[in-house]
Design a protein around this motif. Structure first.
Motif, PDB file in Angstrom:
ATOM      1  N   UNK A 267     120.294 -10.139 -57.226  1.00 48.86           N
ATOM      2  CA  UNK A 267     120.634  -9.278 -56.210  1.00 48.86           C
ATOM      3  C   UNK A 267     119.481  -8.913 -55.198  1.00 48.86           C
ATOM      4  N   UNK A 268     120.004  -8.721 -54.338  1.00 47.97           N
ATOM      5  CA  UNK A 268     119.015  -8.714 -53.121  1.00 47.97           C
ATOM      6  C   UNK A 268     118.235  -7.470 -52.793  1.00 47.97           C
ATOM      7  N   UNK A 269     116.998  -7.361 -52.484  1.00 45.54           N
ATOM      8  CA  UNK A 269     116.438  -6.096 -52.179  1.00 45.54           C
ATOM      9  C   UNK A 269     116.722  -5.037 -51.327  1.00 45.54           C
ATOM     10  N   UNK A 270     117.775  -5.499 -50.402  1.00 41.76           N
ATOM     11  CA  UNK A 270     118.127  -4.384 -49.553  1.00 41.76           C
ATOM     12  C   UNK A 270     119.356  -4.974 -49.266  1.00 41.76           C
ATOM     13  N   UNK A 271     120.418  -3.856 -48.793  1.00 41.50           N
ATOM     14  CA  UNK A 271     121.761  -4.285 -48.388  1.00 41.50           C
ATOM     15  C   UNK A 271     121.923  -4.959 -47.170  1.00 41.50           C
ATOM     16  N   UNK A 272     122.914  -5.518 -46.834  1.00 42.59           N
ATOM     17  CA  UNK A 272     123.251  -6.182 -45.204  1.00 42.59           C
ATOM     18  C   UNK A 272     123.876  -4.917 -44.601  1.00 42.59           C
ATOM     19  N   UNK A 273     123.491  -4.136 -44.556  1.00 43.63           N
ATOM     20  CA  UNK A 273     123.724  -2.890 -43.767  1.00 43.63           C
ATOM     21  C   UNK A 273     122.945  -2.194 -43.116  1.00 43.63           C
ATOM     22  N   UNK A 274     122.963  -2.241 -41.719  1.00 47.07           N
ATOM     23  CA  UNK A 274     121.625  -1.860 -40.814  1.00 47.07           C
ATOM     24  C   UNK A 274     122.172  -0.564 -40.089  1.00 47.07           C
ATOM     25  N   UNK A 275     121.191   0.265 -39.763  1.00 47.76           N
ATOM     26  CA  UNK A 275     121.613   1.410 -38.884  1.00 47.76           C
ATOM     27  C   UNK A 275     120.975   1.072 -37.642  1.00 47.76           C
ATOM     28  N   UNK A 276     121.165   1.582 -36.531  1.00 48.38           N
ATOM     29  CA  UNK A 276     120.382   1.288 -35.317  1.00 48.38           C
ATOM     30  C   UNK A 276     119.824   2.538 -34.988  1.00 48.38           C
ATOM     31  N   UNK A 277     118.353   2.637 -34.775  1.00 51.30           N
ATOM     32  CA  UNK A 277     117.436   3.649 -34.443  1.00 51.30           C
ATOM     33  C   UNK A 277     116.866   3.248 -32.965  1.00 51.30           C
ATOM     34  N   UNK A 278     116.297   4.228 -32.531  1.00 48.00           N
ATOM     35  CA  UNK A 278     115.511   3.971 -31.004  1.00 48.00           C
ATOM     36  C   UNK A 278     114.252   4.843 -31.152  1.00 48.00           C
ATOM     37  N   UNK A 279     113.310   3.966 -30.545  1.00 51.45           N
ATOM     38  CA  UNK A 279     112.038   4.391 -30.552  1.00 51.45           C
ATOM     39  C   UNK A 279     111.689   4.778 -29.321  1.00 51.45           C
ATOM     40  N   UNK A 280     110.796   5.646 -28.889  1.00 49.79           N
ATOM     41  CA  UNK A 280     110.031   5.804 -27.487  1.00 49.79           C
ATOM     42  C   UNK A 280     109.503   4.586 -26.996  1.00 49.79           C
ATOM     43  N   UNK A 281     109.389   4.862 -25.743  1.00 46.42           N
ATOM     44  CA  UNK A 281     109.347   3.645 -24.791  1.00 46.42           C
ATOM     45  C   UNK A 281     107.612   3.348 -25.046  1.00 46.42           C
ATOM     46  N   UNK A 282     106.936   4.120 -25.572  1.00 46.92           N
ATOM     47  CA  UNK A 282     105.544   3.847 -25.874  1.00 46.92           C
ATOM     48  C   UNK A 282     105.689   2.750 -26.967  1.00 46.92           C
ATOM     49  N   UNK A 283     106.551   2.885 -28.178  1.00 44.23           N
ATOM     50  CA  UNK A 283     106.531   2.172 -29.238  1.00 44.23           C
ATOM     51  C   UNK A 283     107.334   1.126 -29.235  1.00 44.23           C
ATOM     52  N   UNK A 284     107.886   0.658 -27.977  1.00 42.65           N
ATOM     53  CA  UNK A 284     108.752  -0.480 -27.872  1.00 42.65           C
ATOM     54  C   UNK A 284     107.936  -1.740 -28.156  1.00 42.65           C
ATOM     55  N   UNK A 285     108.683  -2.767 -28.676  1.00 41.95           N
ATOM     56  CA  UNK A 285     108.051  -3.955 -29.228  1.00 41.95           C
ATOM     57  C   UNK A 285     108.955  -5.066 -28.811  1.00 41.95           C
ATOM     58  N   UNK A 286     108.456  -6.122 -28.991  1.00 41.62           N
ATOM     59  CA  UNK A 286     109.318  -7.414 -28.536  1.00 41.62           C
ATOM     60  C   UNK A 286     110.493  -7.708 -29.529  1.00 41.62           C
ATOM     61  N   UNK A 287     111.798  -8.079 -28.923  1.00 41.32           N
ATOM     62  CA  UNK A 287     112.865  -8.099 -29.835  1.00 41.32           C
ATOM     63  C   UNK A 287     112.528  -9.615 -30.887  1.00 41.32           C
ATOM     64  N   UNK A 288     113.178  -9.539 -32.029  1.00 42.68           N
ATOM     65  CA  UNK A 288     112.957 -10.368 -32.777  1.00 42.68           C
ATOM     66  C   UNK A 288     113.754 -11.770 -32.289  1.00 42.68           C
ATOM     67  N   UNK A 289     114.464 -11.827 -31.641  1.00 44.36           N
ATOM     68  CA  UNK A 289     115.396 -13.009 -31.251  1.00 44.36           C
ATOM     69  C   UNK A 289     114.753 -13.579 -29.847  1.00 44.36           C
ATOM     70  N   UNK A 290     114.801 -12.612 -28.643  1.00 39.22           N
ATOM     71  CA  UNK A 290     114.453 -13.094 -27.382  1.00 39.22           C
ATOM     72  C   UNK A 290     112.966 -12.768 -26.959  1.00 39.22           C
ATOM     73  N   UNK A 291     112.205 -11.844 -27.659  1.00 39.11           N
ATOM     74  CA  UNK A 291     110.916 -11.711 -27.357  1.00 39.11           C
ATOM     75  C   UNK A 291     110.981 -10.691 -26.026  1.00 39.11           C
ATOM     76  N   UNK A 292     111.950  -9.915 -25.714  1.00 35.62           N
ATOM     77  CA  UNK A 292     111.903  -9.024 -24.685  1.00 35.62           C
ATOM     78  C   UNK A 292     111.543  -7.853 -25.205  1.00 35.62           C
ATOM     79  N   UNK A 293     110.897  -6.807 -24.523  1.00 36.75           N
ATOM     80  CA  UNK A 293     110.386  -5.601 -25.021  1.00 36.75           C
ATOM     81  C   UNK A 293     111.732  -4.691 -25.311  1.00 36.75           C
ATOM     82  N   UNK A 294     111.940  -4.069 -26.417  1.00 38.17           N
ATOM     83  CA  UNK A 294     113.181  -3.021 -26.666  1.00 38.17           C
ATOM     84  C   UNK A 294     112.779  -1.974 -27.416  1.00 38.17           C
TER      85      UNK A 294
END
Length: 185
Positions: free
Chosen positions: A2-29
């Motif tokens: 069994x996997x430790x977490x399901x393959x169902x993700x929910x989208x959340x947003x953080x404030x602009x101060x907490x923006x970090x690079x995208x895992x894929x393209x490394x742009x701030x998101x």
């Protein structure tokens, strides 16, 4: 296994101060996909990519896809009605129509509906329907990652757990074997 977490993700947003690079393209998101305990930052443009993830509505609940389709169809039909009425209004207000009405008096002035009131009513209905659709999308949209990306997330999760175990063993002193006959200094 069994996997430790399901393959169902929910989208959340953080404030602009907490923006970090995208895992894929490394742009701030500011967008974060969350599936407890896993989370990662991703650009919203990647969420529209069919090779990255697919959109699901309300993980496991029946009828939510149909409800989304009905709300989307309602908004689209109201848009079509609004454009048709706007076209009729433009035809009535054209110069040719004014000349025609001046030369040949229309007999049914009282029977013609007030198109501007109808347009205002349909626009109000469309705005309500689109607000309902946006609320539905925000509440029930889930993302299912492609198999390759999900496998990568599982590997990163297991790597993180192994690193935590190594750090814990280093702190406890149980990482290296002990020699029983060693004299104490």
């Amino acid at each position: 296994m069994t996997s430790p977490f399901p393959n169902i993700y929910q989208l959340r947003r953080v404030s602009s101060d907490n923006a970090k690079p995208c895992t894929i393209c490394y742009k701030s998101t500011q967008a974060v996909l969350v599936s407890s305990p896993d989370f990662f930052y991703v650009c919203e443009s990647h969420l529209k990519d069919k090779q990255f993830c697919t959109v699901k509505y309300a993980d496991g609940e029946d009828g939510k896809d149909a409800e989304y389709q009905s709300l989307h169809e309602e908004v689209r039909s109201l848009d079509q009605k609004a454009t048709q009425i706007q076209h009729k209004i433009q035809q009535r207000e054209s110069q040719l129509a004014k000349v025609r009405d001046y030369l040949w008096k229309p007999k049914d002035d009282e029977n013609q509906p007030d198109l501007k009131k109808q347009l205002a009513e349909i626009i109000k209905q469309r705005d309500l329907a689109s607000a309902k659709l946006e609320k539905f999308i925000k509440a029930y949209t889930r993302y299912m990652l492609d198999a390759v990306f999900y496998k990568s997330r599982l590997q990163q999760h297991s790597k993180k757990i192994r690193q935590q175990q190594i750090v814990q063993k280093l702190n406890n002193g149980t990482l290296f074997p002990s020699i029983p006959d060693l004299p104490k200094p």
